[in-house]
Design an enzyme around this catalytic site. Structure first.
Site, PDB file in Angstrom:
ATOM      1  N   CYS A  74     -36.809 -21.357 -24.761  1.00  0.00           N
ATOM      2  CA  CYS A  74     -38.206 -21.524 -25.137  1.00  0.00           C
ATOM      3  C   CYS A  74     -39.113 -20.717 -24.210  1.00  0.00           C
ATOM      4  CB  CYS A  74     -38.568 -22.998 -25.056  1.00  0.00           C
ATOM      5  SG  CYS A  74     -40.263 -23.304 -25.480  1.00  0.00           S
ATOM      6  N   CYS A  83     -39.047 -30.338 -22.036  1.00  0.00           N
ATOM      7  CA  CYS A  83     -37.688 -30.174 -21.520  1.00  0.00           C
ATOM      8  C   CYS A  83     -37.729 -29.926 -20.015  1.00  0.00           C
ATOM      9  CB  CYS A  83     -37.007 -28.973 -22.175  1.00  0.00           C
ATOM     10  SG  CYS A  83     -36.796 -29.135 -23.942  1.00  0.00           S
ATOM     11  N   CYS A 161     -40.835 -25.172 -31.511  1.00  0.00           N
ATOM     12  CA  CYS A 161     -40.186 -25.993 -30.488  1.00  0.00           C
ATOM     13  C   CYS A 161     -38.742 -26.120 -30.910  1.00  0.00           C
ATOM     14  CB  CYS A 161     -40.852 -27.354 -30.396  1.00  0.00           C
ATOM     15  SG  CYS A 161     -39.902 -28.493 -29.371  1.00  0.00           S
ATOM     16  N   GLN A 285     -34.776 -44.550 -33.594  1.00  0.00           N
ATOM     17  CA  GLN A 285     -34.188 -43.650 -32.601  1.00  0.00           C
ATOM     18  C   GLN A 285     -34.525 -42.198 -32.945  1.00  0.00           C
ATOM     19  OE1 GLN A 285     -32.398 -44.142 -29.841  1.00  0.00           O
ATOM     20  NE2 GLN A 285     -31.970 -46.335 -29.918  1.00  0.00           N
ATOM     21  N   CYS A 410     -30.210 -46.828 -20.919  1.00  0.00           N
ATOM     22  CA  CYS A 410     -30.890 -45.533 -20.876  1.00  0.00           C
ATOM     23  C   CYS A 410     -31.216 -45.150 -19.439  1.00  0.00           C
ATOM     24  CB  CYS A 410     -32.156 -45.568 -21.735  1.00  0.00           C
ATOM     25  SG  CYS A 410     -33.299 -46.866 -21.268  1.00  0.00           S
TER      26      CYS A 410
HETATM   27  N1  SAH Z   1     -31.355 -51.686 -29.624  1.00  0.00           N
HETATM   28  C1  SAH Z   1     -32.514 -51.052 -30.226  1.00  0.00           C
HETATM   29  C2  SAH Z   1     -33.710 -50.915 -29.305  1.00  0.00           C
HETATM   30  C3  SAH Z   1     -33.480 -50.642 -27.863  1.00  0.00           C
HETATM   31  S1  SAH Z   1     -34.945 -50.272 -26.971  1.00  0.00           S
HETATM   32  C4  SAH Z   1     -32.122 -49.730 -30.808  1.00  0.00           C
HETATM   33  O1  SAH Z   1     -31.101 -49.177 -30.448  1.00  0.00           O
HETATM   34  O2  SAH Z   1     -32.845 -49.225 -31.648  1.00  0.00           O
HETATM   35  C5  SAH Z   1     -35.230 -51.769 -26.067  1.00  0.00           C
HETATM   36  C6  SAH Z   1     -35.889 -52.852 -26.871  1.00  0.00           C
HETATM   37  O3  SAH Z   1     -36.032 -53.988 -26.041  1.00  0.00           O
HETATM   38  C7  SAH Z   1     -37.291 -52.534 -27.369  1.00  0.00           C
HETATM   39  O4  SAH Z   1     -37.335 -52.749 -28.755  1.00  0.00           O
HETATM   40  C8  SAH Z   1     -38.192 -53.540 -26.628  1.00  0.00           C
HETATM   41  O5  SAH Z   1     -39.274 -53.976 -27.410  1.00  0.00           O
HETATM   42  C9  SAH Z   1     -37.236 -54.660 -26.354  1.00  0.00           C
HETATM   43  N2  SAH Z   1     -37.534 -55.550 -25.210  1.00  0.00           N
HETATM   44  C10 SAH Z   1     -38.109 -55.228 -24.035  1.00  0.00           C
HETATM   45  N3  SAH Z   1     -38.097 -56.279 -23.193  1.00  0.00           N
HETATM   46  C11 SAH Z   1     -37.489 -57.302 -23.856  1.00  0.00           C
HETATM   47  C12 SAH Z   1     -37.156 -58.639 -23.500  1.00  0.00           C
HETATM   48  N4  SAH Z   1     -37.446 -59.141 -22.305  1.00  0.00           N
HETATM   49  N5  SAH Z   1     -36.514 -59.391 -24.416  1.00  0.00           N
HETATM   50  C13 SAH Z   1     -36.197 -58.897 -25.644  1.00  0.00           C
HETATM   51  N6  SAH Z   1     -36.479 -57.632 -26.024  1.00  0.00           N
HETATM   52  C14 SAH Z   1     -37.119 -56.831 -25.145  1.00  0.00           C
END
Ligand code: SAH
Length: 455
Positions: A74, A83, A161, A285, A410
């Site tokens: 890029c 990035c 991009c 996602q 993550c």
């Molecule tokens: N498993 C899902 C989302 C993962 S992201 C996927 O793969 O699409 C993490 C998620 O945790 C988010 O949706 C966020 O809103 C939620 N979250 C954050 N803190 C939390 C808590 N204390 N209890 C329950 N969910 C929570």
């Protein structure tokens, strides 16, 4: 110790990368961060900033380049905040991400007997994102639509991009023409004036459907018809055009209200065999190809036979829950954001899945309650945000004694911290599989299989 001076040039050896992708080196023991430098390189840097614990230098010359250095694809890589490691070969990025996981597990979890598999990369690491959010601004008389620069809100424009879906680049060019042709005003952050704030696109990778969202500081746009006509004739895949109303003086991108001005208010996409409806605000996602790989691993690691009760904690819109439902007796998904829970229920119904149930609330409160009511899991999957799991949750899981815990993470450092906590309480991590969800960036996603120690 040498005194490090601002504006002076030093030659240093780069020995690592920090979490922002900056090269890390030392001048007589004092840490220096350098953009665009790679481990193994000998570089000349000019010191730009000195704090108590580190200095920041800018790269002046590469005296010895890494064999893994490549030309960034890029043209605005060095300025754009999107990035951070485009100057590193993709194979090296994968090795590097595996190593980050290994190092965190060694240093923070202090665990030795875990297999960390090589990171699963993408066959094609370009155009992998299904969601683009371009800030809109003006540079003199020219509209700029692009990305925020590294660490600022200046907008960096570039015609394409390489990590976004190709359609988003096309949409951006059409909106650029529309702004110029009709003199559409663009939003000025400082003055809180002007109409068009962001252009967002979402694309269904399997269905090819495209949604265009114009985020506006107002309730309507001039020359709506003309814009719709050109967007839909140039890009027949556009199935939805939405206005998102954001009149707030804040840097949150989307407002809560969206108005459909063409087609449908949602687009459809699939992850595995499951269908999802995506609206401007719904969480989905951003790398659907690798999401399927990651969830496939989570399902494999959960080793379900069909008789198990499973918890999917931090379940979002229930994507993992649906994957698990294929091989479980019953899945409970727990999520704190109520819109996500609503979407999760709708997604389950739409896919004809009737062995999942969603509970709204914080996992660390909901799970102890459920446990008190006698609802227990044989297998638990967690996918927490960056800060990892709450100890109250982990304590309850340990008392509940599930066969295994599958941890989707993550952030390697909080994963390692939680692995240590669980290891001290009879749950041993056995293997970890990193999956590259975000090529050319430092984001490192992985999934761990943790087994209850027998006896
Ligand atoms: N498993 C899902 C989302 C993962 S992201 C996927 O793969 O699409 C993490 C998620 O945790 C988010 O949706 C966020 O809103 C939620 N979250 C954050 N803190 C939390 C808590 N204390 N209890 C329950 N969910 C929570």
């Amino acid at each position: 110790m040498v005194e490090i001076k601002k504006g002076e040039i030093y030659e240093i050896e780069i020995t690592g990368l920090n979490h922002e992708g900056q090269g890390v080196g030392k001048i007589e023991g004092f840490v220096v961060f350098v953009d665009n430098a790679l481990p193994g390189e000998l570089v000349e840097v000019e010191i730009e900033k000195i704090t108590r614990s580190y200095a920041v230098g800018s790269l002046k010359r590469i005296a010895k380049a890494s064999l893994q250095r490549i030309e960034p694809f890029c043209p605005v890589f060095e300025r754009c905040g999107g990035c951070s490691i485009q100057h590193m070969s993709y194979e090296e990025q994968l090795r590097f991400k595996t190593d980050i996981v290994i190092q965190n597990i060694r240093r923070i979890a202090k665990l030795e007997d875990i297999t960390v598999h090589p990171t699963i990369g993408m066959k094609n690491a370009f155009n992998y994102r299904n969601k683009a959010q371009f800030p809109v601004g003006m540079s003199g008389k020219e509209p700029v639509i692009g990305f925020y620069a590294m660490r600022t809100h200046n907008i960096i424009d570039s015609p394409v991009c390489g990590i976004q879906d190709a359609m988003s680049n096309k949409v951006r060019e059409i909106v650029r023409m529309y702004i110029k042709e009709y003199g559409i005003s663009v939003y000025e952050e400082q003055k809180h004036k002007g109409l068009l704030r962001h252009v967002m696109t979402r694309t269904g990778f399997k269905t090819k459907e495209v949604m265009v969202v114009l985020v506006i500081n107002g309730r309507d746009i001039p020359h709506r018809k003309e814009l719709i006509k050109i967007l839909t004739s140039e890009i027949p895949e556009v199935k939805s055009i939405m206005l998102n109303i954001n009149t707030q003086k804040s840097n949150i991108i989307l407002g809560s209200e969206s108005i459909c001005i063409f087609g449908s208010s949602t687009i459809t996409d699939y992850i595995g065999k499951f269908r999802f409806e995506i609206s401007p605000l719904s969480f989905f996602q951003v790398n659907p190809v690798q999401t399927e790989v990651l969830y496939g691993k989570a399902l494999e690691y959960s080793r379900l036979t069909g008789n198990e009760t499973v918890f999917d904690l931090y379940c979002g819109i229930g994507t993992i829950s649906l994957f698990l439902s294929q091989k479980a007796k019953k899945v409970y998904g727990v999520e704190v954001v109520s819109e996500a829970v609503r979407d999760a229920r709708r997604n389950a119904a739409m896919n004809g899945v009737d062995n999942v149930e969603f509970v709204e609330g914080e996992a660390e409160k909901v799970i102890p309650d459920m446990y008190r009511y006698g609802i227990k899991a044989d297998v638990v999957v967690v996918d927490p945000p960056r800060k990892g799991c709450d100890e109250a949750l982990l304590d309850t899981l340990v008392s509940m004694r599930p066969e295994r815990i599958v941890y989707v993470s993550c952030k390697p450092s909080t994963l390692a911290r939680d692995l240590r906590y669980l290891a001290d309480r009879g749950y041993m991590p056995v293997e970890v599989q990193p999956v590259d969800m975000f090529p050319w960036t430092m984001h490192t996603e992985s999934v761990a299989r943790i087994e209850r120690v027998k006896g």
